[in-house]
Design a protein around this motif. Structure first.
Motif, short mmCIF file in Angstrom:
data_model
loop_
_atom_site.label_atom_id
_atom_site.label_comp_id
_atom_site.label_asym_id
_atom_site.label_seq_id
_atom_site.Cartn_x
_atom_site.Cartn_y
_atom_site.Cartn_z
N UNK A 17 0.83 -1.19 0.00
CA UNK A 17 0.00 0.00 0.00
C UNK A 17 0.87 1.24 0.00
N UNK A 18 1.97 1.22 0.72
CA UNK A 18 2.85 2.39 0.78
C UNK A 18 3.43 2.69 -0.60
N UNK A 19 3.85 1.64 -1.32
CA UNK A 19 4.40 1.87 -2.66
C UNK A 19 3.33 2.39 -3.61
N UNK A 20 2.10 1.94 -3.44
CA UNK A 20 1.02 2.47 -4.27
C UNK A 20 0.81 3.95 -4.01
N UNK A 21 0.87 4.36 -2.76
CA UNK A 21 0.71 5.78 -2.42
C UNK A 21 1.87 6.61 -2.95
N UNK A 22 3.08 6.08 -2.85
CA UNK A 22 4.24 6.80 -3.33
C UNK A 22 4.28 6.91 -4.86
N UNK A 23 3.74 5.91 -5.55
CA UNK A 23 3.78 5.91 -7.02
C UNK A 23 2.79 6.90 -7.62
N UNK A 24 1.76 7.26 -6.86
CA UNK A 24 0.76 8.16 -7.38
C UNK A 24 -0.33 7.47 -8.19
N UNK A 25 -0.26 6.17 -8.27
CA UNK A 25 -1.27 5.41 -9.01
C UNK A 25 -2.45 5.16 -8.08
N UNK A 26 -3.64 5.44 -8.55
CA UNK A 26 -4.83 5.23 -7.74
C UNK A 26 -5.11 3.73 -7.60
N UNK A 27 -5.32 3.29 -6.37
CA UNK A 27 -5.61 1.89 -6.10
C UNK A 27 -7.12 1.74 -6.04
N UNK A 28 -7.66 0.89 -6.92
CA UNK A 28 -9.11 0.66 -6.95
C UNK A 28 -9.38 -0.85 -6.94
N UNK A 29 -9.27 -1.46 -5.77
CA UNK A 29 -9.37 -2.92 -5.71
C UNK A 29 -10.74 -3.46 -6.11
N UNK A 30 -11.82 -2.77 -5.79
CA UNK A 30 -13.14 -3.28 -6.15
C UNK A 30 -13.35 -3.28 -7.66
N UNK A 31 -12.84 -2.25 -8.34
CA UNK A 31 -12.93 -2.23 -9.80
C UNK A 31 -12.07 -3.31 -10.42
N UNK A 32 -10.93 -3.59 -9.81
CA UNK A 32 -10.06 -4.64 -10.32
C UNK A 32 -10.70 -6.01 -10.15
N UNK A 33 -11.37 -6.23 -9.02
CA UNK A 33 -12.09 -7.48 -8.80
C UNK A 33 -13.24 -7.60 -9.81
N UNK A 34 -13.95 -6.52 -10.06
CA UNK A 34 -15.03 -6.52 -11.04
C UNK A 34 -14.49 -6.83 -12.43
N UNK A 35 -13.38 -6.20 -12.79
CA UNK A 35 -12.76 -6.44 -14.09
C UNK A 35 -12.37 -7.91 -14.26
N UNK A 36 -11.73 -8.48 -13.26
CA UNK A 36 -11.33 -9.88 -13.31
C UNK A 36 -12.52 -10.82 -13.40
N UNK A 37 -13.58 -10.49 -12.66
CA UNK A 37 -14.78 -11.33 -12.68
C UNK A 37 -15.46 -11.30 -14.05
N UNK A 38 -15.61 -10.11 -14.61
CA UNK A 38 -16.25 -9.99 -15.93
C UNK A 38 -15.41 -10.69 -16.99
N UNK A 39 -14.10 -10.50 -16.96
CA UNK A 39 -13.23 -11.18 -17.93
C UNK A 39 -13.30 -12.70 -17.75
N UNK A 40 -13.42 -13.17 -16.52
CA UNK A 40 -13.55 -14.61 -16.27
C UNK A 40 -14.81 -15.18 -16.86
N UNK A 41 -15.93 -14.47 -16.67
CA UNK A 41 -17.20 -14.93 -17.25
C UNK A 41 -17.15 -14.91 -18.78
N UNK A 42 -16.60 -13.84 -19.35
CA UNK A 42 -16.50 -13.73 -20.81
C UNK A 42 -15.61 -14.84 -21.36
N UNK A 43 -14.47 -15.08 -20.71
CA UNK A 43 -13.56 -16.13 -21.16
C UNK A 43 -14.18 -17.51 -21.08
N UNK A 44 -14.90 -17.78 -20.00
CA UNK A 44 -15.58 -19.06 -19.85
C UNK A 44 -16.64 -19.25 -20.93
#
Length: 100
Positions: free
Chosen positions: A1-28
């Protein structure tokens, strides 16, 4: 988390989980669709089992064709579904989920 804050990249874990889930369903879905249409499936009435493709079968005459066209093997179907899912994820799903 500290490296994410220092890098300036916004951390959006719920969107990442949503993205992975949708890609999983599409791939299946794509894998199932391709497997059912461009990959041959056979059924062995004696052993009551199904076979994907006919390679390596000595008694192919005993197998009954149940679905698909003999165009791709299982490995090729898997590769095609991975490539299509990756392309759809990058071009459409990712921008839709992340609002890019």
């Amino acid at each position: 988390v500290i490296l994410d804050l220092l890098s300036g990249i916004a951390v959006r874990p719920l969107l990442t989980i949503l993205f992975g889930t949708v890609c999983g369903f599409v791939g299946s879905f794509l894998d199932s669709l391709l497997g059912a249409t461009v990959q041959s499936s056979y059924y062995d009435d004696e052993k009551h089992v199904s076979h994907c493709g006919e390679e390596g079968r000595e008694s192919i005459s005993k197998l009954r064709h149940i679905s698909g066209v003999n165009l791709l093997t299982n490995a090729q179907v898997n590769l095609a579904s991975v490539i299509l899912t990756t392309a759809l994820g990058a071009a459409y799903i990712g921008p839709l989920v992340y609002g890019i």
